[in-house]
Design an enzyme around this catalytic site. Structure first.
Site, mmCIF file in Angstrom:
data_model
loop_
_atom_site.group_PDB
_atom_site.id
_atom_site.type_symbol
_atom_site.label_atom_id
_atom_site.label_comp_id
_atom_site.label_asym_id
_atom_site.label_seq_id
_atom_site.Cartn_x
_atom_site.Cartn_y
_atom_site.Cartn_z
ATOM 1 N N THR A 1 0.684 -1.291 -0.023
ATOM 2 C CA THR A 1 -0.087 -0.100 -0.465
ATOM 3 C C THR A 1 1.156 1.327 0.119
ATOM 4 O OG1 THR A 1 -0.280 -0.310 2.478
ATOM 5 C CG2 THR A 1 -1.918 -1.046 1.306
ATOM 6 N N GLU B 1 -5.747 -3.060 -0.840
ATOM 7 C CA GLU B 1 -6.368 -3.842 0.508
ATOM 8 C C GLU B 1 -8.075 -4.882 -0.626
ATOM 9 O OE1 GLU B 1 -5.398 -0.809 1.143
ATOM 10 O OE2 GLU B 1 -4.606 -1.016 2.746
ATOM 11 N N LYS C 1 -12.298 18.471 11.292
ATOM 12 C CA LYS C 1 -13.563 19.065 12.365
ATOM 13 C C LYS C 1 -13.524 20.275 13.389
ATOM 14 C CE LYS C 1 -16.064 15.562 14.855
ATOM 15 N NZ LYS C 1 -15.636 14.180 16.428
ATOM 16 N N TRP D 1 -17.501 18.040 11.244
ATOM 17 C CA TRP D 1 -17.128 17.794 10.467
ATOM 18 C C TRP D 1 -17.313 19.016 8.951
ATOM 19 C CZ3 TRP D 1 -14.786 13.911 11.062
ATOM 20 C CH2 TRP D 1 -15.010 12.326 12.159
HETATM 21 P P1 ADP Z 1 -5.885 3.103 -5.543
HETATM 22 O O1 ADP Z 1 -5.417 4.478 -5.650
HETATM 23 O O2 ADP Z 1 -5.324 2.099 -7.187
HETATM 24 O O3 ADP Z 1 -7.245 2.744 -5.567
HETATM 25 P P2 ADP Z 1 -4.566 2.836 -2.751
HETATM 26 O O4 ADP Z 1 -4.971 0.764 -1.733
HETATM 27 O O5 ADP Z 1 -3.577 3.540 -3.628
HETATM 28 O O6 ADP Z 1 -5.224 2.226 -3.725
HETATM 29 O O7 ADP Z 1 -5.482 3.878 -1.862
HETATM 30 C C1 ADP Z 1 -6.923 3.509 -1.607
HETATM 31 C C2 ADP Z 1 -7.062 5.189 -1.230
HETATM 32 O O8 ADP Z 1 -8.004 5.853 -2.982
HETATM 33 C C3 ADP Z 1 -8.977 4.805 -1.150
HETATM 34 O O9 ADP Z 1 -9.167 4.447 0.318
HETATM 35 C C4 ADP Z 1 -9.356 5.849 -1.130
HETATM 36 O O10 ADP Z 1 -8.892 7.036 0.137
HETATM 37 C C5 ADP Z 1 -8.512 6.555 -2.244
HETATM 38 N N1 ADP Z 1 -9.270 6.228 -2.839
HETATM 39 C C6 ADP Z 1 -9.725 5.704 -4.493
HETATM 40 N N2 ADP Z 1 -10.354 5.524 -5.402
HETATM 41 C C7 ADP Z 1 -11.138 6.604 -5.109
HETATM 42 C C8 ADP Z 1 -12.014 7.530 -5.690
HETATM 43 N N3 ADP Z 1 -13.080 7.285 -6.296
HETATM 44 N N4 ADP Z 1 -12.515 8.549 -5.125
HETATM 45 C C9 ADP Z 1 -12.321 9.031 -3.910
HETATM 46 N N5 ADP Z 1 -10.969 8.147 -3.268
HETATM 47 C C10 ADP Z 1 -10.370 7.011 -3.718
#
Ligand code: ADP
Length: 548
Positions: free
Chosen positions: A193, A339, A448, A453
C-alpha cells in the site's frame, strides 16, 4: 464416492459435493487465453515511441519459458519475484508465468523513494527481480540496500550491467513448463500500500481472490469488458494490479494496449485513437490533462470507439465527468484500495433515476457508487456506532468480501481489521438508502471544526469546479478556538486569477459560512505521492508548521 444426501445435525440435506470442486486459479484464466483467444493482440509502445505488436497466445507461451528459466535459477513455489517494469508485454508474461509456476509476483513501484523500495523488497524477501532497462537507475539507487539473488534485465540495447542477466536468452534457452496443479488458496501476488504515513504494508493476494475479482470486474455495471473490447490501462501494472485489467482482459479475451512509460496527454490520446481503444482506465490527474488537450484541439483525435473511461484512485470531480460527457465520453468512477484487489465499487446511475435531470445524474456519478457483488459495506461513526444509510451521517467505511484483505503480510497493521472480519478503510463516507457511497474524506484528512465535520474532498471538488482553479487541496490546520479549521491550497490556471474572497463566495454555494476557509494559499504545484495523490502531509508541513 459421494452420495447425493448427507446427514447433518439430524437432518438430511442434498450435498453440494456433487459439483466439481474446480480450482479458481489464474492458471485457468491464462490457459483459456492460450487455447481460445491466442490471436488477441497485445500492443505495446516502447520507451522509444515505437509500437510493437504481439499476441496473448505468444505472451502465454513465453510465460511458460519464463517459468522454466526462473525454475532453473532456483525460484520455486512461494518464492517472491519482483518486477520493475512499465505496462509492457514482458510484465504481462511475468503476471502470467510467476503465479502460474506457484511463485508470487511482487510489482515494485518505481516512483517510490529508494529507501522505501529497499524496505518493501526486504519485507517481501524478493529473490529475483525482472527490470526493464529504462528503470535500471531506479534499481541502482537501492541495490546496495537490498541484494536480489538474481537481476534479470529486459534489454533492447543488448547492454547488460555487471551482476545481471538478460531476459531474452533466459526465456529462449529455457524449456517451456507444464503448469503445476493449481491451488486456489495459494498466494499469487503481493502489492504494497502506498500509505501517506508510516511504512508500506504488504497485501498478499490469493489466486481465488484475483479470479473472483476478474469475474466481477468484467460485469456490465463494473468495468464492462467483453471479447470485443480493446483495453488501454493507463493505470500502471505496478499499481494495485493495474486495477485487475491484465487478468480480466485475459480471462475475457479482450485485446490489450500497453502504453509503456509515455503517459503525457498527447501520447495517450494518439494511442487511444490509433488503436481504436474502447475502454481505458486511470487516475483523475491523467484525464484532467487529456481533457485540456482535447479541448485545445477539438477533432484532432478520433475517439469514436472509446465508450468508457474508468477513473478512480482519487475522487473524480463532477466537473470532469461533465466535461468528458460533452465530448460523448463516459466516465465511470471506481473506488477501491490495494487491500480490495482493488475494485470494490463503481458508480453508475441506477434505473430508478433514469428520468432525473442531467445535473442530478452527474451528481450521482460523482459518488463512489455501489459496492460490487460480494463486497459488503458498513460505516461506523465517531461514537463507534454503525451509521444509518441516510446520506447524511458520516462514518469510516468498513468492507469485507472475497477479494478484500483479511490481514497484512507479516501481520502488521492488525488494528485495521475488526474482530468480526471487516477491514477499516480509513475513508469517511456517507451512504444513501441504495447503498451508494460518497467519500467525504479520509480519516486522517478530516477537518473537524467545533465538533462538526467539514468535508475537505467536497471542498476540493468544488474549488476545482471554479473556472480559474487548476487544482486545489484542503487541509486541516489547528485552531485554538475551533480545534481545526480548513485551509485551501490552490493552483490557479495559467494567467487566471481568483481572490480568496471570490473563492469563498464560490464555495458558499454549498458550504455554510462557518465552514469556509479563512486561509487560502496559492502555490505553483500541489506535491503528490508516488501514486499521484495529493501529499497532504507535505502541505501540512509547509503551511501548518510555518504558522504554529
Ligand atoms: P488505488 O489508488 O489504486 O485505489 P490505494 O490503495 O493506493 O489504491 O488507495 C486507496 C485509497 O484511494 C482509498 O482508500 C481512497 O482514499 C482513495 N480512493 C480510491 N478511489 C477513490 C475514489 N474514486 N474517490 C475518492 N477516493 C478514492
Amino acid at each position: 464416492m459421494y452420495t447425493a444426501k448427507e446427514e447433518s445435525m439430524g437432518e438430511t440435506t442434498l450435498t453440494g459435493l456433487m459439483m466439481d470442486d474446480y480450482p479458481l486459479s489464474l492458471t485457468g484464466i491464462v490457459e483459456r487465453a492460450e487455447l481460445l483467444t491466442p490471436e488477441r493482440e497485445v500492443v505495446y509502445r516502447r520507451p522509444d515511441g515505437k509500437v510493437h505488436r504481439t499476441t496473448m497466445g505468444e505472451c502465454a507461451k513465453r510465460a511458460r519459458r519464463l517459468a522454466g528459466g526462473l525454475a532453473e535459477l532456483g525460484i520455486g513455489a512461494g518464492d517472491r519475484v519482483g518486477t520493475l517494469m512499465w505496462n509492457q508485454p514482458e510484465h504481462l508474461e511475468a503476471y502470467y508465468g510467476v503465479p502460474l509456476m506457484g511463485a508470487v509476483i511482487h510489482t515494485l513501484n518505481p516512483r517510490l523513494h529508494p529507501d522505501e523500495l529497499a524496505f518493501i523488497a526486504e519485507d517481501a524477501e524478493d529473490k529475483a527481480i525482472i527490470v526493464d532497462e529504462s528503470l535500471l537507475g531506479v534499481l541502482d539507487a537501492f541495490r546496495d540496500a537490498y541484494n536480489f539473488d538474481h537481476v534479470i534485465v529486459v534489454s533492447h540495447s543488448g547492454e547488460i550491467p555487471d551482476g545481471a542477466q538478460a531476459y531474452a536468452p533466459l526465456i529462449d534457452s529455457a524449456d517451456p513448463v507444464s503448469w503445476p496443479d493449481p491451488d486456489e488458496r495459494r498466494a499469487c501476488a503481493i502489492c504494497y500500500t502506498s500509505g501517506t504515513t508510516g511504512r508500506p504494508k504488504g497485501v498478499l493476494y490469493s489466486h481465488r481472490a484475483l479470479v473472483l475479482h476478474s469475474f466481477m470486474a468484467a460485469l456490465p455495471d463494473q468495468m464492462n469488458i467483453s471479447a470485443r473490447d480493446t483495453v488501454l490501462p493507463v493505470v500502471p501494472m505496478f499499481h494495485a494490479n493495474a486495477w485487475g485489467i491484465p487478468y480480466t482482459a485475459t480471462m475475457i479475451g479482450a485485446a490489450l494496449v500497453l502504453p509503456g512509460p509515455k503517459l503525457d496527454a498527447e501520447s495517450v490520446l494518439d494511442l487511444l485513437a490509433d488503436e481504436k481503444v474502447t475502454l481505458t482506465a486511470g487516475v483523475p490527474t491523467v484525464w484532467m490533462a487529456m481533457l485540456k488537450a482535447i479541448e485545445a484541439e477539438p477533432g484532432r483525435w478520433d475517439l469514436s470507439e472509446l465508450h468508457r473511461l474508468l477513473v478512480g484512485g482519487s475522487a473524480v470531480p463532477k466537473s470532469m465527468i461533465e466535461g468528458y460527457q460533452k465530448h460523448g465520453l463516459t466516465i465511470v468512477q471506481g473506488w477501491g484500495m490495494t487491500e480490495t484487489s482493488p475494485l470494490a465499487s463503481t458508480s453508475s446511475v441506477p434505473p430508478e433515476l433514469a428520468d432525473t435531470s442531467p445535473d442530478e445524474q452527474f451528481e450521482y456519478r460523482a459518488r463512489q457508487g455501489m459496492p460490487a457483488p460480494f463486497v459488503d459495506i458498513r460505516a461506523r461513526g465517531d461514537d463507534g456506532e454503525l451509521i444509518p444509510w441516510d446520506d447524511q451521517a458520516m462514518g469510516e467505511l468498513e468492507v469485507r468480501g472475497p477479494w478484500v484483505a483479511a490481514a497484512y503480510f507479516h501481520g502488521t497493521g492488525a488494528e485495521k481489521f475488526t474482530d468480526d472480519g471487516w477491514f477499516q478503510t480509513g475513508d469517511v463516507v456517507r451512504i444513501d438508502h441504495r447503498g451508494s457511497i460518497r467519500i467525504t474524506d479520509r480519516t486522517k484528512d478530516l477537518v473537524k471544526s467545533g465538533g462538526e465535520w467539514i468535508s475537505s474532498v467536497d471542498m476540493e471538488n468544488l474549488l476545482m469546479g471554479h473556472p480559474a482553479v487548476a487544482e486545489a487541496a484542503v487541509i486541516a490546520v489547528p485552531d485554538e478556538k475551533w480545534d481545526e479549521r480548513p485551509m485551501a491550497v490552490v493552483v490557479l490556471k495559467d494567467g487566471a486569477e481568483a481572490s480568496p474572497d471570490e473563492l469563498r463566495q464560490h464555495l458558499s454555494s454549498y458550504f455554510a459560512k462557518w465552514q469556509l476557509p479563512e486561509r487560502v494559499e496559492y502555490i505553483d504545484e500541489i506535491p503528490r505521492t508516488a501514486t499521484g495523490k495529493f501529499k497532504k502531509i507535505a502541505l501540512r508541513e509547509q503551511f501548518v508548521k510555518a504558522t504554529v
